[in-house]
Design a protein around this motif. Structure first.
Motif, PDB file in Angstrom:
ATOM      1  N   ALA A   9      -3.346  56.614  35.531  1.00 54.12           N
ATOM      2  CA  ALA A   9      -3.575  55.325  36.198  1.00 54.12           C
ATOM      3  C   ALA A   9      -4.493  55.503  37.395  1.00 54.12           C
ATOM      4  O   ALA A   9      -5.387  54.692  37.638  1.00 54.12           O
ATOM      5  CB  ALA A   9      -2.247  54.715  36.640  1.00 54.12           C
ATOM      6  N   GLN A  10      -4.291  56.598  38.145  1.00 54.10           N
ATOM      7  CA  GLN A  10      -5.151  56.841  39.304  1.00 54.10           C
ATOM      8  C   GLN A  10      -6.581  57.105  38.868  1.00 54.10           C
ATOM      9  O   GLN A  10      -7.530  56.631  39.474  1.00 54.10           O
ATOM     10  CB  GLN A  10      -4.622  58.034  40.105  1.00 54.10           C
ATOM     11  N   GLY A  11      -6.737  57.865  37.767  1.00 58.18           N
ATOM     12  CA  GLY A  11      -8.073  58.145  37.255  1.00 58.18           C
ATOM     13  C   GLY A  11      -8.773  56.884  36.812  1.00 58.18           C
ATOM     14  O   GLY A  11      -9.968  56.717  37.011  1.00 58.18           O
ATOM     15  N   ALA A  12      -8.008  55.950  36.209  1.00 52.03           N
ATOM     16  CA  ALA A  12      -8.606  54.694  35.762  1.00 52.03           C
ATOM     17  C   ALA A  12      -9.000  53.831  36.938  1.00 52.03           C
ATOM     18  O   ALA A  12      -9.940  53.063  36.867  1.00 52.03           O
ATOM     19  CB  ALA A  12      -7.618  53.953  34.858  1.00 52.03           C
ATOM     20  N   ARG A  17     -12.732  51.474  42.297  1.00 49.28           N
ATOM     21  CA  ARG A  17     -12.993  51.652  43.726  1.00 49.28           C
ATOM     22  C   ARG A  17     -14.452  52.022  43.958  1.00 49.28           C
ATOM     23  O   ARG A  17     -15.081  51.568  44.895  1.00 49.28           O
ATOM     24  CB  ARG A  17     -12.059  52.722  44.297  1.00 49.28           C
ATOM     25  N   ALA A  18     -14.993  52.893  43.084  1.00 47.28           N
ATOM     26  CA  ALA A  18     -16.393  53.298  43.223  1.00 47.28           C
ATOM     27  C   ALA A  18     -17.308  52.090  43.019  1.00 47.28           C
ATOM     28  O   ALA A  18     -18.292  51.908  43.751  1.00 47.28           O
ATOM     29  CB  ALA A  18     -16.728  54.396  42.224  1.00 47.28           C
ATOM     30  N   ASP A  19     -16.988  51.250  42.027  1.00 46.54           N
ATOM     31  CA  ASP A  19     -17.786  50.041  41.794  1.00 46.54           C
ATOM     32  C   ASP A  19     -17.718  49.111  42.999  1.00 46.54           C
ATOM     33  O   ASP A  19     -18.728  48.519  43.389  1.00 46.54           O
ATOM     34  CB  ASP A  19     -17.288  49.295  40.544  1.00 46.54           C
ATOM     35  N   ALA A  20     -16.532  48.985  43.576  1.00 47.68           N
ATOM     36  CA  ALA A  20     -16.373  48.108  44.740  1.00 47.68           C
ATOM     37  C   ALA A  20     -17.202  48.630  45.911  1.00 47.68           C
ATOM     38  O   ALA A  20     -17.840  47.846  46.628  1.00 47.68           O
ATOM     39  CB  ALA A  20     -14.900  48.024  45.132  1.00 47.68           C
ATOM     40  N   GLN A  21     -17.212  49.953  46.085  1.00 49.37           N
ATOM     41  CA  GLN A  21     -18.017  50.532  47.162  1.00 49.37           C
ATOM     42  C   GLN A  21     -19.503  50.307  46.922  1.00 49.37           C
ATOM     43  O   GLN A  21     -20.254  49.985  47.843  1.00 49.37           O
ATOM     44  CB  GLN A  21     -17.713  52.030  47.295  1.00 49.37           C
ATOM     45  N   ARG A  22     -19.919  50.489  45.674  1.00 51.95           N
ATOM     46  CA  ARG A  22     -21.334  50.265  45.347  1.00 51.95           C
ATOM     47  C   ARG A  22     -21.714  48.806  45.567  1.00 51.95           C
ATOM     48  O   ARG A  22     -22.782  48.503  46.106  1.00 51.95           O
ATOM     49  CB  ARG A  22     -21.622  50.680  43.904  1.00 51.95           C
TER      50      ARG A  22
END
Length: 197
Positions: A9-12, A17-22
């Motif tokens: 679940a954390q990996g998914a 989170r990376a998309d949100a940061q981008r």
């Protein structure tokens, strides 16, 4: 088994989170460009279009307009503060002064109303950044004067004010500025007039 599910679940969640940061970085970069071209009254729809995201993404990242303006101003001030530190690290004080003077002049020219907006938006955090940049700029100017590279008959405040001169170029007696020269030509003339020897 529960541990494996938790790790999965954390990996998914990581790509989200990376998309949100981008997306946040894209929105901020787009907001900077939009503010530079249209001013501080630019709409969220224009910023979203510039960023290539939905307007909801802009609102999620910056629910309040003041938050967005503070982020834009903070981003610009951070960039200029980094330039000021590099200017102080230059062994040649004139080289450092030229670096910072040019950076300040170009950012002011590219962001209409930047100086005034610092007083109206951003709150204490932006005010603190602005004060730090002013102090660093004073040190850069006085260092160049102390080394005899920058004329001494102008107080540092007036030298700082001159960074706004290229942005003030406009139509004079019906004659428009030459786009082939623009701000860089004005900067060259100003720097030549400030340099000693």
């Amino acid at each position: 088994m529960n541990t494996k599910r938790s790790a999965a679940a954390q990996g998914a969640a990581t790509p989200v989170r990376a998309d949100a940061q981008r997306n946040a970085a894209r929105v901020l970069a787009a907001a900077r460009r939009a503010v530079a071209s249209a001013g501080l009254d630019v709409s969220y729809h224009e910023i979203a279009r510039e960023a290539g995201v939905g307007v909801g993404t802009v609102y999620r990242r910056f629910p309040e307009r003041d938050q967005l303006m503070a982020a834009v101003l903070s981003d610009i001030l951070t960039e200029l503060t980094d330039t000021a530190h590099r200017a102080l690290d230059c062994e040649d004080a004139w080289e450092g002064f030229s670096l910072l003077f040019t950076g300040l002049a170009l950012r002011t020219a590219q962001n209409a109303g930047l100086s005034g907006s610092l007083d109206q938006h951003g709150g204490p955090a932006v005010a603190q950044q602005r004060n730090e940049l002013v102090d660093l700029t004073r040190r850069v100017i006085e260092r160049a004067q102390d080394q005899g590279r920058l004329r001494r008959d102008l107080p540092w405040q007036e030298v700082l004010r001159l960074t706004g001169a290229p942005a003030a170029q406009g139509c004079v007696l019906g004659v428009e500025p030459d786009p082939a020269h623009g701000h860089h030509f004005a900067l060259t003339v100003l720097l030549d007039g400030l340099r000693t020897g």
